[in-house]
Motif scaffolding. Structure first.
Motif, PDB file in Angstrom:
ATOM      1  N   ALA A   1       5.173   9.790  -7.145  1.00  0.00           N
ATOM      2  CA  ALA A   1       6.373  10.061  -7.932  1.00  0.00           C
ATOM      3  C   ALA A   1       6.026  10.297  -9.399  1.00  0.00           C
ATOM      4  N   SER A   2       5.133   9.472  -9.939  1.00  0.00           N
ATOM      5  CA  SER A   2       4.740   9.641 -11.345  1.00  0.00           C
ATOM      6  C   SER A   2       4.001  10.960 -11.553  1.00  0.00           C
ATOM      7  N   GLN A   3       3.221  11.386 -10.544  1.00  0.00           N
ATOM      8  CA  GLN A   3       2.534  12.665 -10.655  1.00  0.00           C
ATOM      9  C   GLN A   3       3.529  13.824 -10.603  1.00  0.00           C
ATOM     10  N   LEU A   4       4.536  13.708  -9.757  1.00  0.00           N
ATOM     11  CA  LEU A   4       5.578  14.735  -9.715  1.00  0.00           C
ATOM     12  C   LEU A   4       6.315  14.818 -11.045  1.00  0.00           C
ATOM     13  N   GLY A   5       6.465  13.670 -11.681  1.00  0.00           N
ATOM     14  CA  GLY A   5       7.143  13.646 -12.968  1.00  0.00           C
ATOM     15  C   GLY A   5       6.375  14.347 -14.071  1.00  0.00           C
ATOM     16  N   SER A   6       5.091  14.575 -13.867  1.00  0.00           N
ATOM     17  CA  SER A   6       4.280  15.264 -14.885  1.00  0.00           C
ATOM     18  C   SER A   6       4.305  16.781 -14.723  1.00  0.00           C
TER      19      SER A   6
ATOM     20  N   LEU B   1       0.830  -1.204   0.000  1.00  0.00           N
ATOM     21  CA  LEU B   1       0.000   0.000   0.000  1.00  0.00           C
ATOM     22  C   LEU B   1       0.864   1.254   0.000  1.00  0.00           C
ATOM     23  N   VAL B   2       1.839   1.305   0.889  1.00  0.00           N
ATOM     24  CA  VAL B   2       2.748   2.451   0.956  1.00  0.00           C
ATOM     25  C   VAL B   2       3.551   2.568  -0.337  1.00  0.00           C
ATOM     26  N   GLY B   3       4.028   1.430  -0.845  1.00  0.00           N
ATOM     27  CA  GLY B   3       4.803   1.445  -2.078  1.00  0.00           C
ATOM     28  C   GLY B   3       4.008   1.972  -3.252  1.00  0.00           C
ATOM     29  N   PHE B   4       2.749   1.533  -3.366  1.00  0.00           N
ATOM     30  CA  PHE B   4       1.914   2.000  -4.469  1.00  0.00           C
ATOM     31  C   PHE B   4       1.682   3.504  -4.372  1.00  0.00           C
ATOM     32  N   ILE B   5       1.454   4.007  -3.172  1.00  0.00           N
ATOM     33  CA  ILE B   5       1.246   5.447  -2.986  1.00  0.00           C
ATOM     34  C   ILE B   5       2.498   6.222  -3.383  1.00  0.00           C
TER      35      ILE B   5
ATOM     36  N   LEU C   1       9.128   4.805 -12.901  1.00  0.00           N
ATOM     37  CA  LEU C   1       9.925   3.578 -12.969  1.00  0.00           C
ATOM     38  C   LEU C   1      11.059   3.621 -11.945  1.00  0.00           C
ATOM     39  N   PHE C   2      11.687   4.785 -11.810  1.00  0.00           N
ATOM     40  CA  PHE C   2      12.748   4.930 -10.812  1.00  0.00           C
ATOM     41  C   PHE C   2      12.189   4.746  -9.404  1.00  0.00           C
ATOM     42  N   ALA C   3      10.970   5.241  -9.184  1.00  0.00           N
ATOM     43  CA  ALA C   3      10.326   5.082  -7.883  1.00  0.00           C
ATOM     44  C   ALA C   3      10.049   3.609  -7.591  1.00  0.00           C
ATOM     45  N   ILE C   4       9.634   2.848  -8.604  1.00  0.00           N
ATOM     46  CA  ILE C   4       9.414   1.411  -8.417  1.00  0.00           C
ATOM     47  C   ILE C   4      10.706   0.737  -7.976  1.00  0.00           C
ATOM     48  N   TYR C   5      11.808   1.092  -8.614  1.00  0.00           N
ATOM     49  CA  TYR C   5      13.096   0.509  -8.247  1.00  0.00           C
ATOM     50  C   TYR C   5      13.430   0.799  -6.786  1.00  0.00           C
ATOM     51  N   LEU C   6      13.253   2.061  -6.363  1.00  0.00           N
ATOM     52  CA  LEU C   6      13.569   2.429  -4.984  1.00  0.00           C
ATOM     53  C   LEU C   6      12.660   1.710  -3.990  1.00  0.00           C
ATOM     54  N   VAL C   7      11.368   1.625  -4.313  1.00  0.00           N
ATOM     55  CA  VAL C   7      10.409   0.955  -3.428  1.00  0.00           C
ATOM     56  C   VAL C   7      10.760  -0.519  -3.277  1.00  0.00           C
ATOM     57  N   VAL C   8      11.065  -1.166  -4.381  1.00  0.00           N
ATOM     58  CA  VAL C   8      11.371  -2.602  -4.354  1.00  0.00           C
ATOM     59  C   VAL C   8      12.668  -2.866  -3.591  1.00  0.00           C
ATOM     60  N   ARG C   9      13.687  -2.074  -3.844  1.00  0.00           N
ATOM     61  CA  ARG C   9      14.990  -2.318  -3.228  1.00  0.00           C
ATOM     62  C   ARG C   9      15.016  -1.964  -1.756  1.00  0.00           C
ATOM     63  N   TYR C  10      14.349  -0.855  -1.373  1.00  0.00           N
ATOM     64  CA  TYR C  10      14.546  -0.353  -0.016  1.00  0.00           C
ATOM     65  C   TYR C  10      13.332  -0.532   0.896  1.00  0.00           C
ATOM     66  N   LEU C  11      12.134  -0.579   0.349  1.00  0.00           N
ATOM     67  CA  LEU C  11      10.960  -0.821   1.179  1.00  0.00           C
ATOM     68  C   LEU C  11      10.714  -2.319   1.345  1.00  0.00           C
ATOM     69  N   HIS C  12      10.935  -3.062   0.256  1.00  0.00           N
ATOM     70  CA  HIS C  12      10.691  -4.511   0.298  1.00  0.00           C
ATOM     71  C   HIS C  12      11.969  -5.336   0.444  1.00  0.00           C
TER      72      HIS C  12
END
Length: 323
Positions: free
Chosen positions: A26-31, A17-21, A79-90
């Motif tokens: 992050a994707s919204q900031l990228g826009s 849940l936290v990772g998805f948020i 995509l960069f946010a997904i990498y950070l979430v996977v590596r450091y949150l999970h």
């Protein structure tokens, strides 16, 4: 198995849940750069800033190549946010979000890319010669080369973001929580298709196009589960979007590019809208199944997802997973 990979990392429900948020924000900031550029252009031209509330207006304010780059930038940030979430949150190795194999199989990526590229080229060329009145040749070397550079770099980032989010992060997350394979397949496919509701194609063709979008989600999800990895889906999705952006555009599509051809026909929601889902996708799956020796369709698409048994080895702080 692909979904079981997530059990080897931190996989509590709240982390997803936290990772998805985090990924969404992050994707919204990228826009934001795109929005700022559009606002600056409108103001500098003396236009009404309220006009950019119309998505169709926003897409035509800037040069099409600049619009494409800024529009795709949000996906790169995501995509960069997904990498950070996977590596450091999970605490999960990124390769285990990609595949159940020891390393990413680039041959599979190129095969997925190639099968849709060849198909798109053949179908478009056949339609061009069958209905030449529906197309305008708009090839312009310099804008096309700029488009090619942007598209080759940015579109794979865009499609990879979508694949890693839906066929990777959410597929594994929902799978380990639901302990089955069919629920993540259904949910990720429907959500993937639903997010395309904002595309201009929906306004032009009607809700029937959602059959194509949701069907594409199921197609990509099925190949991921059957192949126990995302490589084929990564290649296919990138090939589909990249070749389309370079080859043909239209005023009513989400990608308005300096492509080789422009489709000027009046679109209609006929059988051709759902033909890929009913005809081409099953053929593609059969080809992939033959090439990669897929078996146990029922188990891989509808079976249970069981947590591996952990056996602690003596004098070894690491655990051994028995699948």
């Amino acid at each position: 198995m692909f979904i079981q990979q997530a059990f080897k990392s931190l996989h509590e429900w709240w982390r997803y849940l936290v990772g998805f948020i985090i990924i969404f924000l992050a994707s919204q900031l990228g826009s934001i750069p795109f929005l700022i550029a559009v606002m600056f252009k409108v103001v500098s031209d003396g236009g009404d800033i309220e006009s950019i509330q119309d998505p169709n207006v926003m897409m035509t304010v800037l040069d099409s190549n600049l619009t494409l780059f800024l529009m795709l930038l949000s996906f790169a940030v995501g995509l960069f946010a997904i990498y950070l979430v996977v590596r450091y949150l999970h605490r999960q190795r990124f390769v285990t979000l990609t595949t159940s194999r020891k390393k990413t199989d680039w041959g599979r990526i190129f095969f997925g890319f190639g099968i849709i590229t060849v198909t798109t080229l053949v179908v478009t060329i056949m339609d061009y010669y069958s209905n030449p009145e529906d197309y305008v040749l708009q090839f312009d070397l310099v804008p096309f080369l700029i488009l090619a550079v942007i598209a080759i770099i940015m579109i794979p980032l865009q499609t990879s973001f979508e694949e890693y989010l839906f066929r990777g992060y959410l597929m594994q997350g929902i799978g380990v929580l639901a302990k089955n394979r069919w629920l993540p397949l259904v949910l990720t496919s429907v959500i993937f298709g639903g997010l395309h509701l904002a595309n201009p194609e929906v306004d032009k063709l009607g809700n029937i196009i959602m059959v194509y979008y949701i069907g594409t989600g199921f197609f990509l999800g099925i190949m991921t589960l059957m192949d126990e990895g995302m490589e084929l889906a990564l290649g296919f999705h990138a090939g589909n979007n990249l070749i389309t952006a370079l080859l043909v555009t239209a005023d009513w599509t989400v990608f308005k590019t300096n492509s080789v051809l422009k489709d000027i026909s009046e679109p209609s929601a006929g059988f051709d809208v759902i033909a890929p889902v009913l005809i081409l996708y099953p053929i593609f799956l059969l080809i992939m199944a033959y090439r990669y020796k897929w078996s146990d369709w029922g188990g891989k698409l509808f079976g249970k997802v069981e947590e591996p048994i952990v056996i602690a080895e003596e004098n070894n702080p690491n655990s051994t997973f028995i699948e």
